[in-house]
Write an enzyme that holds these catalytic residues in place. Structure first.
Site, short mmCIF file in Angstrom:
data_model
loop_
_atom_site.label_atom_id
_atom_site.label_comp_id
_atom_site.label_asym_id
_atom_site.label_seq_id
_atom_site.Cartn_x
_atom_site.Cartn_y
_atom_site.Cartn_z
N ASP A 156 -7.49 -5.24 7.59
CA ASP A 156 -8.13 -6.20 6.68
C ASP A 156 -8.88 -7.28 7.45
O ASP A 156 -9.94 -7.73 7.00
CB ASP A 156 -7.08 -6.84 5.76
N GLU A 216 -4.93 -12.21 7.73
CA GLU A 216 -5.82 -11.04 7.74
C GLU A 216 -7.17 -11.32 7.09
O GLU A 216 -7.85 -10.37 6.68
CB GLU A 216 -5.12 -9.82 7.12
N ARG A 247 7.51 -5.21 2.88
CA ARG A 247 6.30 -5.97 2.55
C ARG A 247 6.13 -5.96 1.03
O ARG A 247 6.23 -4.91 0.39
CB ARG A 247 5.07 -5.35 3.22
N HIS A 300 0.82 -1.22 0.00
CA HIS A 300 0.00 0.00 0.00
C HIS A 300 0.85 1.27 0.00
O HIS A 300 0.33 2.36 -0.24
CB HIS A 300 -0.92 0.01 1.22
C1 3PY Z 1 -3.85 -4.44 7.82
O1 3PY Z 1 -4.12 -3.98 8.95
O2 3PY Z 1 -4.67 -5.02 7.11
C2 3PY Z 1 -2.51 -4.31 7.30
O3 3PY Z 1 -2.21 -4.86 6.28
C3 3PY Z 1 -1.55 -3.45 8.06
O4 3PY Z 1 -0.68 -2.83 7.18
MG MG Z 2 -3.79 -5.66 5.18
#
Ligand code: 3PY
Ligand code: MG
Length: 258
Positions: free
Chosen positions: A175, A149, A70, A45
């Site tokens: 997420d 996530e 990442r 991101h």
């Molecule tokens: C999330 O909280 O989904 C993340 O990927 C943190 O960067």
């Molecule tokens: Mg995320």
């Protein structure tokens, strides 16, 4: 030899990291000089690309911080490139199955664990190792973090943790809240995320692996550390910068009014 990021985390030390999205080497160096143990450069991101990560890793090292990055979703070839450029850990978003985890490990580890191709010229240089030393230590000392996530990842956690070469998991609470609620809410510190995250930390530690988490407040950091997470992110460069500039402006404005 200074302690590696891997040895600190395996020794159960708490390691604080700050998130870097701005593809500007001097910003990465400033984040590192702040005293955070680690800077995490975000290609999912954030605005980083391979060139800015290459330069950012040198800046993080100059500022005295460990180098973490990442990758974008499913871009496992980039994980290998980041290791070649000096990453000490790579975080892969949206690892939803053992199959995803195995594809990630293939890119992250040399045989027999994976199928990483040889060529870590810059990585060995930044680690201060010869090629044979790098080969001997890389699989242990460069960490593969699988992001958990989604409900699919949560359901597959036991299988993901069993994949040899997955060293660690990293919880993405934004997420996780979005997917657990089927798009209804963003509640990274909500009850549903906390419940799942506590279980993720417990299972990960029981499997002898490292748990990390993105944290969204200082209270969240304290909660995550208690729950057993050890790689803890706090802060994103753009937000930290705008907060500091806004505070300076307010102070200047109130000085003019007084
Ligand atoms: C999330 O909280 O989904 C993340 O990927 C943190 O960067
Ligand atoms: Mg995320």
């Amino acid at each position: 030899m200074p302690a590696t990021l891997a040895s600190k985390l395996r020794d159960d030390e708490t390691v604080l990291t700050v998130w870097s999205g701005l593809p500007v080497p001097i910003m990465v160096e400033l984040l590192a000089r702040s005293g955070f143990d680690t800077v995490t450069l975000d290609m999912q991101h954030g605005q980083h690309d391979i060139a800015s990560v290459r330069d950012g890793f040198a800046s993080a090292t100059l500022g005295g911080a460990h180098r973490v990055a990442r990758i974008p979703v499913g871009d496992y070839a980039t994980a290998s490139r980041l290791l070649d450029l000096g990453a000490e850990a790579v975080i892969a978003p949206m690892i939803n199955s053992a199959e995803d985890a195995r594809a990630f490990v293939d890119a992250m580890k040399y045989p027999p664990l994976g199928a990483r191709s040889w060529g870590p010229h810059r990585g060995a240089m930044l680690a201060g190792k010869t090629a044979p030393e790098y080969l001997r230590t890389a699989n242990d000392e460069t960490l593969a973090f699988a992001m958990i996530e989604t409900p699919e990842a949560f359901a597959a956690l036991d299988d993901i943790l069993k994949v040899p070469g997955i060293d660690a998991v990293f919880v993405g609470p934004a997420d996780l809240s979005l997917t657990l609620s089927n798009g209804a809410e963003l509640a990274p510190e909500g009850e549903a995320v906390r419940k799942a995250a506590a279980e993720i930390a417990a299972k990960t530690r029981a499997a002898g692996k490292i748990a990390g988490k993105f944290c969204t407040s200082v209270e969240d950091i304290a909660w995550a550390q208690q729950a057993g997470f050890r790689l803890l992110n706090y802060g994103i460069d753009m937000s930290l910068f705008i907060e500091a500039v806004t505070q300076a402006l307010r102070a200047a404005q109130s000085a003019c009014e007084s």
